[in-house]
Design an enzyme around this catalytic site. Structure first.
Site, PDB file in Angstrom:
ATOM      1  N   CYS A 174       0.765  -1.142   0.011  1.00  0.00           N
ATOM      2  CA  CYS A 174       0.110   0.064   0.114  1.00  0.00           C
ATOM      3  C   CYS A 174       0.911   1.305   0.030  1.00  0.00           C
ATOM      4  CB  CYS A 174      -0.773  -0.059   1.403  1.00  0.00           C
ATOM      5  SG  CYS A 174      -2.358   1.072   0.958  1.00  0.00           S
TER       6      CYS A 174
ATOM      7  N   ASP B 122      -6.009  -3.309  11.321  1.00  0.00           N
ATOM      8  CA  ASP B 122      -4.986  -2.328  11.551  1.00  0.00           C
ATOM      9  C   ASP B 122      -4.665  -2.054  13.030  1.00  0.00           C
ATOM     10  OD1 ASP B 122      -2.880  -0.757  10.928  1.00  0.00           O
ATOM     11  OD2 ASP B 122      -3.867   0.841   9.819  1.00  0.00           O
TER      12      ASP B 122
HETATM   13  O1  LIG Z   1      -0.798   4.894   4.718  1.00  0.00           O
HETATM   14  C1  LIG Z   1      -1.383   5.894   5.029  1.00  0.00           C
HETATM   15  O2  LIG Z   1      -1.052   7.102   4.849  1.00  0.00           O
HETATM   16  C2  LIG Z   1      -2.724   5.899   5.237  1.00  0.00           C
HETATM   17  C3  LIG Z   1      -3.871   6.942   5.631  1.00  0.00           C
HETATM   18  C4  LIG Z   1      -4.800   6.973   5.865  1.00  0.00           C
HETATM   19  C5  LIG Z   1      -5.493   5.521   6.030  1.00  0.00           C
HETATM   20  C6  LIG Z   1      -4.956   4.667   5.874  1.00  0.00           C
HETATM   21  C7  LIG Z   1      -3.462   4.558   5.270  1.00  0.00           C
HETATM   22  N1  LIG Z   1      -2.738   3.411   5.098  1.00  0.00           N
HETATM   23  C8  LIG Z   1      -3.226   2.232   5.557  1.00  0.00           C
HETATM   24  O3  LIG Z   1      -2.298   1.560   6.754  1.00  0.00           O
HETATM   25  C9  LIG Z   1      -2.383   0.341   7.020  1.00  0.00           C
HETATM   26  C10 LIG Z   1      -0.892  -0.292   7.381  1.00  0.00           C
HETATM   27  O4  LIG Z   1       0.041   0.662   7.386  1.00  0.00           O
HETATM   28  P1  LIG Z   1       1.851   0.044   7.969  1.00  0.00           P
HETATM   29  O5  LIG Z   1       1.929  -1.121   7.068  1.00  0.00           O
HETATM   30  O6  LIG Z   1       1.549  -0.147   9.562  1.00  0.00           O
HETATM   31  O7  LIG Z   1       2.538   1.335   7.589  1.00  0.00           O
HETATM   32  C11 LIG Z   1      -2.498  -0.226   5.443  1.00  0.00           C
HETATM   33  O8  LIG Z   1      -3.685  -0.777   5.624  1.00  0.00           O
HETATM   34  C12 LIG Z   1      -2.710   1.091   4.437  1.00  0.00           C
HETATM   35  O9  LIG Z   1      -3.899   1.022   3.904  1.00  0.00           O
END
Ligand SMILES: O=C(O)c1ccccc1N[C@@H]1O[C@H](COP(=O)(O)O)[C@@H](O)[C@H]1O
Length: 210
Positions: A6, A130
């Site tokens: 992502c 998440d």
């Molecule tokens: O990544 C972003 O900036 C974000 C902003 C707003 C909503 C979701 C976002 N990201 C999501 O976060 C999770 C995992 O992130 P990480 O691997 O802990 O860095 C993933 O599902 C993204 O879609």
């Protein structure tokens, strides 16, 4: 197993990551995120893809009308709802976009938050877990307490997100059997700039699980 990477912002990185084995690319449609991309930027990445992968737009409390417009303008084929969207909202979105996969993200603050999943089972295709962060919606790099998720076995597919990296992903998958995993900050240099060496290491670690 699905593997979603992502926070894609660059066409050449999106294509390289798809070729390395990602089954889905995620695009942040949340203004204010350092990974934010416009529908036109998403379309450029999608047009650059030489292999077929899911294209997932990530939204936070966006109206059905705006999501519908962004789907039409960008080439995404799935929508991830990452904030406080209600089951009623998901139902309305499903009626507006019957062909589009709907993924509802639940940000898990306490073990009780897992109970919310039940009310989404009939109105979304996929759930995503998440980690909760007080100030940020996502892309936090914060992990969930995987031990406490071991009883989470919803009747629909689910993706594990939150602070996954090439170094910890196998620990998570030893404890859990999600339908897929979702990584963002764990495979980047700076927000929105993916590190292809880390992505390569991720797929080496995953081996035949993908
Ligand atoms: O990544 C972003 O900036 C974000 C902003 C707003 C909503 C979701 C976002 N990201 C999501 O976060 C999770 C995992 O992130 P990480 O691997 O802990 O860095 C993933 O599902 C993204 O879609």
């Amino acid at each position: 197993m699905r593997v979603k990477i992502c926070g894609i912002t660059k066409p050449e990185q999106g294509n390289a990551i798809a070729k390395l084995g990602a089954t889905a690319l995620g695009f942040i449609c949340v203004p204010g995120s350092p990974r934010y991309v416009t529908p036109q930027q998403i379309q450029v990445v999608v047009n650059h893809l030489s292999v077929s992968v899911d294209r997932i737009g990530v939204f936070a409390n966006t109206s059905t009308e705006e999501i519908t417009q962004i789907v039409a303008d960008s080439g995404i084929n799935a929508v991830q709802l990452h904030s406080n969207e209600s089951p009623e909202f998901c139902q309305k979105l499903r009626q507006a976009l019957p062909e589009i996969e709907i993924i509802k993200a639940l940000r898990i603050r306490t073990p009780e938050c897992l109970n919310q999943a039940d009310s989404y089972l009939s109105c979304v295709d996929t759930l995503l877990l998440d980690a909760y962060h007080r100030k940020m919606l996502g892309g936090t790099g914060k992990t969930l307490d995987w031990q406490r998720l071991q009883k989470f076995r919803p009747s629909i597919p689910w993706l594990l997100a939150g602070g996954l990296t090439p170094d910890n992903v196998l620990d998570a998958l030893t404890l859990l059997e999600p339908s897929g995993i979702d990584l963002s900050s764990g495979v980047e240099r700076t927000p929105g700039d993916k590190d292809l060496k880390k992505v390569t290491r991720l797929f080496e670690k995953l081996g035949s699980r993908v």
